[in-house]
Enzyme design. Sequence first.
Site, PDB file in Angstrom:
ATOM      1  N   ARG A  76       0.833  -1.211   0.000  1.00 10.16           N
ATOM      2  CA  ARG A  76       0.000   0.000   0.000  1.00 10.16           C
ATOM      3  C   ARG A  76       0.868   1.262   0.000  1.00 10.16           C
ATOM      4  O   ARG A  76       0.562   2.253  -0.655  1.00 10.16           O
ATOM      5  CB  ARG A  76      -0.917  -0.020   1.238  1.00 10.16           C
ATOM      6  N   HIS A  80       0.619   4.395  -2.599  1.00  5.87           N
ATOM      7  CA  HIS A  80       0.421   5.788  -2.164  1.00  5.87           C
ATOM      8  C   HIS A  80       1.602   6.656  -2.569  1.00  5.87           C
ATOM      9  O   HIS A  80       1.449   7.857  -2.792  1.00  5.87           O
ATOM     10  CB  HIS A  80       0.195   5.840  -0.648  1.00  5.87           C
ATOM     11  N   VAL A  84       1.109   9.951  -5.778  1.00  2.00           N
ATOM     12  CA  VAL A  84       1.318  11.357  -5.428  1.00  2.00           C
ATOM     13  C   VAL A  84       2.726  11.744  -5.892  1.00  2.00           C
ATOM     14  O   VAL A  84       3.715  11.257  -5.364  1.00  2.00           O
ATOM     15  CB  VAL A  84       1.160  11.588  -3.906  1.00  2.00           C
ATOM     16  N   ASP A  88       8.471   8.485  -6.122  1.00  2.00           N
ATOM     17  CA  ASP A  88       9.669   9.269  -5.806  1.00  2.00           C
ATOM     18  C   ASP A  88      10.017   9.211  -4.330  1.00  2.00           C
ATOM     19  O   ASP A  88      10.789  10.030  -3.835  1.00  2.00           O
ATOM     20  CB  ASP A  88       9.472  10.738  -6.234  1.00  2.00           C
ATOM     21  N   ASN A 109      -2.795   8.442   4.841  1.00  2.00           N
ATOM     22  CA  ASN A 109      -1.511   7.779   5.114  1.00  2.00           C
ATOM     23  C   ASN A 109      -1.254   7.485   6.584  1.00  2.00           C
ATOM     24  O   ASN A 109      -0.254   6.830   6.911  1.00  2.00           O
ATOM     25  CB  ASN A 109      -0.346   8.610   4.554  1.00  2.00           C
ATOM     26  N   HIS A 206      -6.005  -5.820  -2.540  1.00  2.00           N
ATOM     27  CA  HIS A 206      -6.816  -5.974  -1.334  1.00  2.00           C
ATOM     28  C   HIS A 206      -7.017  -7.442  -0.970  1.00  2.00           C
ATOM     29  O   HIS A 206      -7.839  -7.764  -0.131  1.00  2.00           O
ATOM     30  CB  HIS A 206      -8.149  -5.236  -1.494  1.00  2.00           C
ATOM     31  N   THR A 207      -6.253  -8.300  -1.565  1.00  2.00           N
ATOM     32  CA  THR A 207      -6.151  -9.678  -1.095  1.00  2.00           C
ATOM     33  C   THR A 207      -5.292  -9.744   0.156  1.00  2.00           C
ATOM     34  O   THR A 207      -5.273 -10.753   0.858  1.00  2.00           O
ATOM     35  CB  THR A 207      -5.544 -10.592  -2.186  1.00  2.00           C
TER      36      THR A 207
HETATM   37  C1  HEM Z   1      -8.659   1.593  -6.226  1.00  6.06           C
HETATM   38  C2  HEM Z   1      -8.611   2.475  -5.277  1.00  6.06           C
HETATM   39  C3  HEM Z   1      -8.224   2.130  -3.855  1.00  6.06           C
HETATM   40  C4  HEM Z   1      -8.866   2.550  -2.745  1.00  6.06           C
HETATM   41  C5  HEM Z   1     -10.069   3.457  -2.682  1.00  6.06           C
HETATM   42  C6  HEM Z   1      -8.187   1.973  -1.605  1.00  6.06           C
HETATM   43  C7  HEM Z   1      -8.512   2.191  -0.296  1.00  6.06           C
HETATM   44  C8  HEM Z   1      -8.003   1.490   0.766  1.00  6.06           C
HETATM   45  C9  HEM Z   1      -8.437   1.636   2.130  1.00  6.06           C
HETATM   46  C10 HEM Z   1      -9.473   2.625   2.633  1.00  6.06           C
HETATM   47  C11 HEM Z   1      -7.753   0.733   2.870  1.00  6.06           C
HETATM   48  C12 HEM Z   1      -7.890   0.498   4.374  1.00  6.06           C
HETATM   49  C13 HEM Z   1      -7.023   1.487   5.154  1.00  6.06           C
HETATM   50  C14 HEM Z   1      -7.304   1.359   6.642  1.00  6.06           C
HETATM   51  O1  HEM Z   1      -8.452   1.339   7.017  1.00  6.06           O
HETATM   52  O2  HEM Z   1      -6.313   1.307   7.398  1.00  6.06           O
HETATM   53  C15 HEM Z   1      -6.859   0.039   1.987  1.00  6.06           C
HETATM   54  C16 HEM Z   1      -6.010  -0.962   2.361  1.00  6.06           C
HETATM   55  C17 HEM Z   1      -5.082  -1.516   1.531  1.00  6.06           C
HETATM   56  N1  HEM Z   1      -4.846  -1.166   0.217  1.00  6.06           N
HETATM   57 FE1  HEM Z   1      -6.031  -0.032  -0.923  1.00  6.06          FE
HETATM   58  N2  HEM Z   1      -7.155   1.209  -2.065  1.00  6.06           N
HETATM   59  C18 HEM Z   1      -7.133   1.277  -3.428  1.00  6.06           C
HETATM   60  C19 HEM Z   1      -6.205   0.690  -4.271  1.00  6.06           C
HETATM   61  C20 HEM Z   1      -5.102   0.008  -3.835  1.00  6.06           C
HETATM   62  C21 HEM Z   1      -3.982  -0.347  -4.642  1.00  6.06           C
HETATM   63  C22 HEM Z   1      -3.820   0.042  -6.120  1.00  6.06           C
HETATM   64  C23 HEM Z   1      -3.108  -1.041  -3.847  1.00  6.06           C
HETATM   65  C24 HEM Z   1      -1.767  -1.605  -4.196  1.00  6.06           C
HETATM   66  C25 HEM Z   1      -1.363  -1.904  -5.402  1.00  6.06           C
HETATM   67  C26 HEM Z   1      -3.715  -1.133  -2.536  1.00  6.06           C
HETATM   68  C27 HEM Z   1      -3.205  -1.825  -1.479  1.00  6.06           C
HETATM   69  C28 HEM Z   1      -3.811  -1.914  -0.239  1.00  6.06           C
HETATM   70  C29 HEM Z   1      -3.366  -2.827   0.809  1.00  6.06           C
HETATM   71  C30 HEM Z   1      -2.283  -3.875   0.684  1.00  6.06           C
HETATM   72  C31 HEM Z   1      -4.156  -2.570   1.919  1.00  6.06           C
HETATM   73  C32 HEM Z   1      -4.052  -3.209   3.307  1.00  6.06           C
HETATM   74  C33 HEM Z   1      -3.099  -2.316   4.126  1.00  6.06           C
HETATM   75  C34 HEM Z   1      -2.689  -2.880   5.469  1.00  6.06           C
HETATM   76  O3  HEM Z   1      -3.158  -3.920   5.885  1.00  6.06           O
HETATM   77  O4  HEM Z   1      -1.845  -2.223   6.086  1.00  6.06           O
HETATM   78  N3  HEM Z   1      -4.895  -0.456  -2.554  1.00  6.06           N
HETATM   79  N4  HEM Z   1      -7.031   0.526   0.711  1.00  6.06           N
END
Ligand code: HEM
Length: 334
Positions: A76, A80, A84, A88, A109, A206-207
Amino acid sequence: MAPAAAESSSDGRRWWLWGCALPPLLLAVAMLLPRGGEALSLDLYEERCPEAEAAVTVAVRQALAKDRTVAAGLLRMHFHDCFVRGCDGSVLLDSTEKNVPAEKDGPPNVSLHAFYVIDNAKQALEALCPGVVSCADILALAARDAVALSGGPSWVVPVGRRDGRVSLANETSTLPGPGASFEQLKQAFHARGLSTKDLVVLSGAHTLGFAHCSSFQNRIHQQLLHDPALSPSFAAALRRACPANNTDRGAGSAMDATSATFDNTYYRMLQVGRGLLSSDEALLTHPKTRAFVALFAASQEAFFRAFAKSMLRMAALNGGDEVRANCRRVNNKP
Ligand code: HEM
């Protein structure tokens, strides 16, 4: 080469990918077309820092052995970073007196974690070959390793990103949020030169990992807004994890049923009303994206191949102009 201390709590220019050779689950980049400046390279560190990749892998492997959640954190963090100002390393910079607050402290973040893994890799690399490997490259390599070491695909990461000197919390408002509509998600990706397919594929990240209640609370409590797309039993389980009067700021839910393993469970859950975020659910609203969801739910291999390709496309968004000595601080100007 002693690793730095672990953190205490959870804490433009652009490059375009033209094509990839595809041995199973390992992508070699065929061509990169830079928009000005030099291209990313497959062998930049071969002479000046041959151990670069191995040092990053060691840092990720060591961290994962103690804490499986760092994989999600690193993946993640890379997303991020790239969304942005390009990839970089701007997300790695700490806020300072002169720069308050930095990207890292922007609202989306604050739940990023595993920064210490990047610090450990950087410390090892500065001992081996000072001033050569950028923090942005370390992060791109670490994200790749995090996926591979969690059971997912691997791919060759072109290197030569430069670290940025600008990091502004208010720019994180351009990151798509969990309540984003399909159109908003599409726009966020298209604005960065990524496709609608990339959106579906990269959402498959999100797997892995976890979301706090605040990221999906609106779907489970407000009667009028209660999301009909959610499976009733799944919604009930989420309400138990995140009651309306919840005061536990650490509470939340795993992103899918196998959240420490990189697999295609995310897509299979999405198809049965068990997608956690509204933005996940939004992928089912358009026939084209729904078809990709069905494809990846049916074939993990198709997902893995597509994921490696889309990660390369995302990781090719570049910016920055130096190789930082410390990933948390810009270099002092002479
Ligand atoms: C498509 C738009 C996306 C949205 C709106 C989104 C939003 C979010 C949100 C809200 C969370 C939970 C954060 C929390 O509650 O702490 C999350 C978790 C996560 N996202 Fe996304 N995400 C998106 C795309 C991506 C992409 C492109 C990646 C990586 C290539 C990604 C990787 C992850 C991972 C791995 C988690 C779990 C983080 C953790 O367990 O620390 N996400 N995302």
